[in-house]
Scaffold this motif. Structure first.
Motif, mmCIF file in Angstrom:
data_model
loop_
_atom_site.group_PDB
_atom_site.id
_atom_site.type_symbol
_atom_site.label_atom_id
_atom_site.label_comp_id
_atom_site.label_asym_id
_atom_site.label_seq_id
_atom_site.Cartn_x
_atom_site.Cartn_y
_atom_site.Cartn_z
ATOM 1 N N VAL A 274 0.820 -1.171 -0.304
ATOM 2 C CA VAL A 274 0.128 -0.297 -0.151
ATOM 3 C C VAL A 274 0.974 1.399 -0.071
ATOM 4 C CG1 VAL A 274 -1.764 1.080 0.746
ATOM 5 C CG2 VAL A 274 -1.483 -1.444 1.250
ATOM 6 N N SER B 122 -5.488 0.512 -5.464
ATOM 7 C CA SER B 122 -6.119 1.241 -4.101
ATOM 8 C C SER B 122 -6.285 2.420 -4.388
ATOM 9 C CB SER B 122 -4.293 2.190 -3.875
ATOM 10 O OG SER B 122 -3.279 0.559 -3.005
ATOM 11 N N GLY C 59 -7.154 -1.720 3.970
ATOM 12 C CA GLY C 59 -5.913 -1.422 3.910
ATOM 13 C C GLY C 59 -5.355 -0.565 5.997
ATOM 14 N N PRO D 248 -4.154 -7.118 2.889
ATOM 15 C CA PRO D 248 -4.325 -5.908 2.672
ATOM 16 C C PRO D 248 -3.805 -5.276 4.048
ATOM 17 C CG PRO D 248 -6.368 -7.004 2.574
ATOM 18 C CD PRO D 248 -5.588 -8.159 2.861
#
Length: 325
Positions: A28, A76, A119, A168
């Motif tokens: 992420v 994302s 996330g 995640p």
């Protein structure tokens, strides 16, 4: 000449501080999306961005291998929220939703694995010091944390818990330090040079593999230096820019032992442009390409990254006019 000296000093400082550490190649994009500007007391900034990260390059240290049998893609959705408590003090939050996929093609067979979910999130407290390093400069620094909002224990269809890099969330609290500096140029008042440094100290996931082990992603440093300008076209303000990013990540650890084929160094070039649709609405787009990479062992490493989004500025404070009779 003074501007050139400032640019040199800024470049040297950021590069020197970056030569100290190394994260996994994907994941992420939390640290690289921090740093909303402080627009003054009572101003709220909201940003909604889409980030696409494609990893389809296999490296053995600094050598690119002729092998495209593996691909990692991270999609994302990022929500930035910033509020200026005073003209100098501000808070910022970054929330994320993540979709990660891994495709391995061997001997005519394709193995596909994918996960999706909320996330991890970042919360940051920032302080601005205008003109502390000279006229037309702004120095910012902040401290914060990455909170483990995302799941870190998703299982495959066969009931086997997926590896940490496909989850995640990280399952751990991290510490964050951030600083940035910008300076307007005398020789071109519409232009700005800027730099930023983010240092992430990762925590430990103590419940990895159903509490059978601990997992820790490598600490990470990111440094950016760039040039942006402002151009008026068709009665619309365009802000083109060119950014160089340096990233270094330490190796990951399982049960406090280093994991082979994790960690490395990367240098990216990132052209970007922001279009101001109005005084309070902007659209931004950037495209990131690696120009240098050296990884520990053999790893799948970034091929390209694309980010686009929109930001809004809202003013909560109201001027009150008092008339004396």
């Amino acid at each position: 000449m003074r501007d050139l000296f400032f640019l040199f000093l800024l470049s040297f400082t950021i590069v020197y501080k970056s030569m100290a550490q190394t994260c996994c190649s994907g994941g992420v994009p939390l640290s690289s999306n921090l740093g909303l500007p402080n627009e003054g007391k009572g101003i709220i900034i909201m940003g909604l961005n889409y980030d696409y990260n494609n990893l389809n390059t296999l490296n053995a240290e600094s050598s690119k291998l002729d092998d495209n049998s593996r691909q990692r893609i991270t999609n994302s959705i990022l929500l930035n929220l910033g509020y200026s408590i005073t003209d100098k003090l501000a808070v910022e939050a970054l929330l994320s939703w993540v979709n990660q996929t891994r495709t391995i093609t061997q001997f005519g067979n394709e193995e596909f694995t994918g996960t999706s979910g909320i996330g991890d999130a970042v919360f940051l407290v920032k302080y601005s010091l205008p003109n502390v390093l000279g006229k037309n400069t702004v120095f910012n620094f902040g401290l914060g944390t990455k909170a483990p909002f995302g799941k870190s224990d998703i299982k495959s269809e066969q009931g086997i818990q997926l590896t940490a890099d496909l989850q995640p969330g990280s399952g751990a609290w991290d510490g964050l330090g951030w600083l940035s500096i910008s300076k307007g140029l005398k020789i071109r008042p519409s232009a700005t040079i800027s730099g930023s440094l983010t240092h992430r100290l990762t925590g430990v996931n103590n419940s990895y593999l159903n509490n059978a082990a601990t997992y820790e992603f490598g600490d990470e440093i990111q440094a950016n230096i760039g040039y942006t300008d402002q151009v008026l076209l068709f009665n619309t303000l365009f802000n083109p820019g060119l950014i160089f990013k340096y990233r270094k990540a330490f190796e990951d650890k399982i049960d406090s032992q280093g994991i082979p084929n994790t960690g490395g160094e990367w240098v990216f070039i990132r052209p970007e442009i922001t279009v101001k649709l109005s005084q309070n609405i902007s659209i931004n787009t950037r495209y990131e390409l690696p120009i240098y990479s050296v990884v520990e062992g053999t790893q799948l490493t970034p091929t390209s990254r694309f980010t686009t989004g929109i930001s809004f500025k809202l003013e909560t404070k109201k001027e009150v006019l008092i008339l004396n009779n």
